[in-house]
Design a protein around this motif. Structure first.
Motif, PDB file in Angstrom:
ATOM      1  N   SER A 241     -30.975 -46.819   3.664  1.00  0.00           N
ATOM      2  CA  SER A 241     -31.117 -45.389   3.974  1.00  0.00           C
ATOM      3  C   SER A 241     -29.769 -44.705   3.860  1.00  0.00           C
ATOM      4  O   SER A 241     -28.721 -45.351   3.846  1.00  0.00           O
ATOM      5  N   ASP A 336     -30.681 -33.762   9.264  1.00  0.00           N
ATOM      6  CA  ASP A 336     -31.035 -34.067   7.864  1.00  0.00           C
ATOM      7  C   ASP A 336     -30.601 -32.995   6.859  1.00  0.00           C
ATOM      8  O   ASP A 336     -30.910 -33.094   5.684  1.00  0.00           O
ATOM      9  N   TYR A 357     -22.948 -34.053   6.623  1.00  0.00           N
ATOM     10  CA  TYR A 357     -24.316 -34.576   6.787  1.00  0.00           C
ATOM     11  C   TYR A 357     -24.646 -34.532   8.276  1.00  0.00           C
ATOM     12  O   TYR A 357     -24.046 -35.253   9.071  1.00  0.00           O
ATOM     13  N   THR A 359     -26.947 -35.389  11.405  1.00  0.00           N
ATOM     14  CA  THR A 359     -27.990 -36.333  11.799  1.00  0.00           C
ATOM     15  C   THR A 359     -28.407 -36.022  13.234  1.00  0.00           C
ATOM     16  O   THR A 359     -27.840 -35.127  13.867  1.00  0.00           O
TER      17      THR A 359
END
Length: 395
Positions: A241, A336, A357, A359
């Motif tokens: 992932s 995301d 990024y 999360t």
């Protein structure tokens, strides 16, 4: 006439700030912040804040503006100094200037200024402010200063919309040389005064000396880790992932003494920071040694030879959720989501291409090029063009 309180520091930048505002027709008040007089932590025999406050007073006299001194040393000790000692003890390297702006100048000091009936607070920072309307609301932009060599937007990376709304940066459009010229033309005593090189508002202090007051020396070893050590070898990894890949890229190397040889001794791992070269006092190596990591638990400093040692570089970093700060909340990311930005991990570092990024439990920043000495406790700031839109504490 709008009323502005200028943080007069006794330096040339804030002096010219006060002059420009007066020229623009504001009612200007000069306020000097006294942030330190704890003799139990003697920093040096010099007393720079006294000289600085005298210079600030002389500038106020020359400009014919009211002047007073406010004593913020209690808040400064609590919010900056204690925090710093605590961070160093944990093996992190805080940035006192960013903290001083967030906690003192634009919080405690700003509240005092507003209580004096001020409409704005002004500082001598090299940065600019802009604003626009969005959904009927004014949104403020924090922009880099026009003088690329002096841009100080990084130091203000923790400011909020509420603070920006009440702040003016009159010298943000100017070059340093122009600021000195104006000071000189106006006969201000600070025109040729050197820029201060100390901790924010404490003045001339060497950080190790300062830390030694509270963090006791404790002898430990300096270990040199060779560049060809196995932990640095690039392994080909398949990731299940994106999160797994981000974790891998931002992971610290795990050092232990057995990976290298003991080359010297030191007086406390908490006095050292990543990327440091001076103060190791180890000679006889073909290339100079750089600190690649410190272990405050075991009191070991890990070093590598030369500034291209692989232990110095990492491609990504992580910020815990509670330490992410958006100056532009309207641009903040949800889980995301990602965003291409330019970022810097220290003051005056040229901006680097990077991707954010977001999360569930924090944010990863992945740089296009590996970065030297990513240091826990320091601030990373990210930009779109010349606008600083957010920052965070490297974890």
């Amino acid at each position: 006439m709008k009323k502005v309180v200028v943080g007069l520091s006794g330096g040339v930048d804030s002096s010219v700030t006060a002059y420009l505002l007066k020229e623009q027709g504001y009612e200007v008040i000069g306020l000097f912040m006294k942030n330190w007089h704890d003799d139990s932590v003697t920093i040096s025999d010099e007393c720079p804040w006294l000289d600085d406050s005298n210079d600030a007073m002389l500038v106020a006299e020359k400009l014919e503006i009211p002047f007073q001194t406010v004593d913020l040393s209690e808040q400064y000790k609590e919010r900056i100094v204690d925090y710093m000692f605590n961070e160093y003890e944990r093996g992190r390297t805080p940035n006192p200037d960013v903290l001083c702006n967030r906690e003192i100048k634009f919080d405690v000091f700003m509240k005092i200024a507003l209580s004096l009936g001020a409409d704005y607070v002004a500082t001598g920072h090299y940065c600019r402010k802009d604003e626009f309307e969005k959904d009927g609301k004014t949104i403020y932009k924090l922009l880099a200063g026009k003088d690329q060599n002096k841009d100080q937007s990084y130091f203000l990376c923790q400011l909020t919309q509420e603070q920006l709304a009440k702040t003016l940066f009159p010298i943000g459009e100017l070059q340093k040389s122009e600021v000195r010229r104006i000071a000189s033309e106006q006969g201000l005593i600070t025109a040729d005064k050197k820029d201060s090189q100390g901790l924010c508002f404490i003045g001339k202090v060497r950080l190790p000396d300062f830390l030694q007051q509270k963090l006791k020396p404790k002898e430990g070893v300096i270990v040199e880790v060779p560049a060809n050590t196995e932990i640095f070898s690039e392994e080909k990894v398949d990731f299940d992932s994106k999160i797994e890949e981000l974790r891998y890229l931002s992971k610290k190397y795990q050092y232990q003494s057995s990976l290298g040889k003991i080359v010297g001794k030191h007086q406390g791992a908490h006095y050292f920071t990543k990327g440091q070269r001076k103060g190791l006092a180890v000679g006889g190596t073909p290339e100079p040694l750089f600190v690649i990591d410190t272990d405050v638990e075991e009191n070991v400093i890990y070093t590598g030879q030369g500034k291209n040692h692989p232990g110095i570089y990492r491609k990504a970093l992580f910020i815990n959720t509670e330490e992410i700060h958006w100056v532009r909340k309207d641009l903040s990311l949800k889980a995301d989501q990602e965003m291409n930005v330019k970022a810097r991990i220290r003051y005056r570092q040229p901006l680097q291409e990077a991707t954010l990024y977001q999360t569930e439990n924090g944010m990863y920043i992945v740089f296009q090029e590996p970065q030297a000495s990513i240091t826990e406790g320091q601030f990373v700031a990210w930009y779109l063009e010349d606008e600083l839109i957010g920052s965070g504490v490297i974890s």
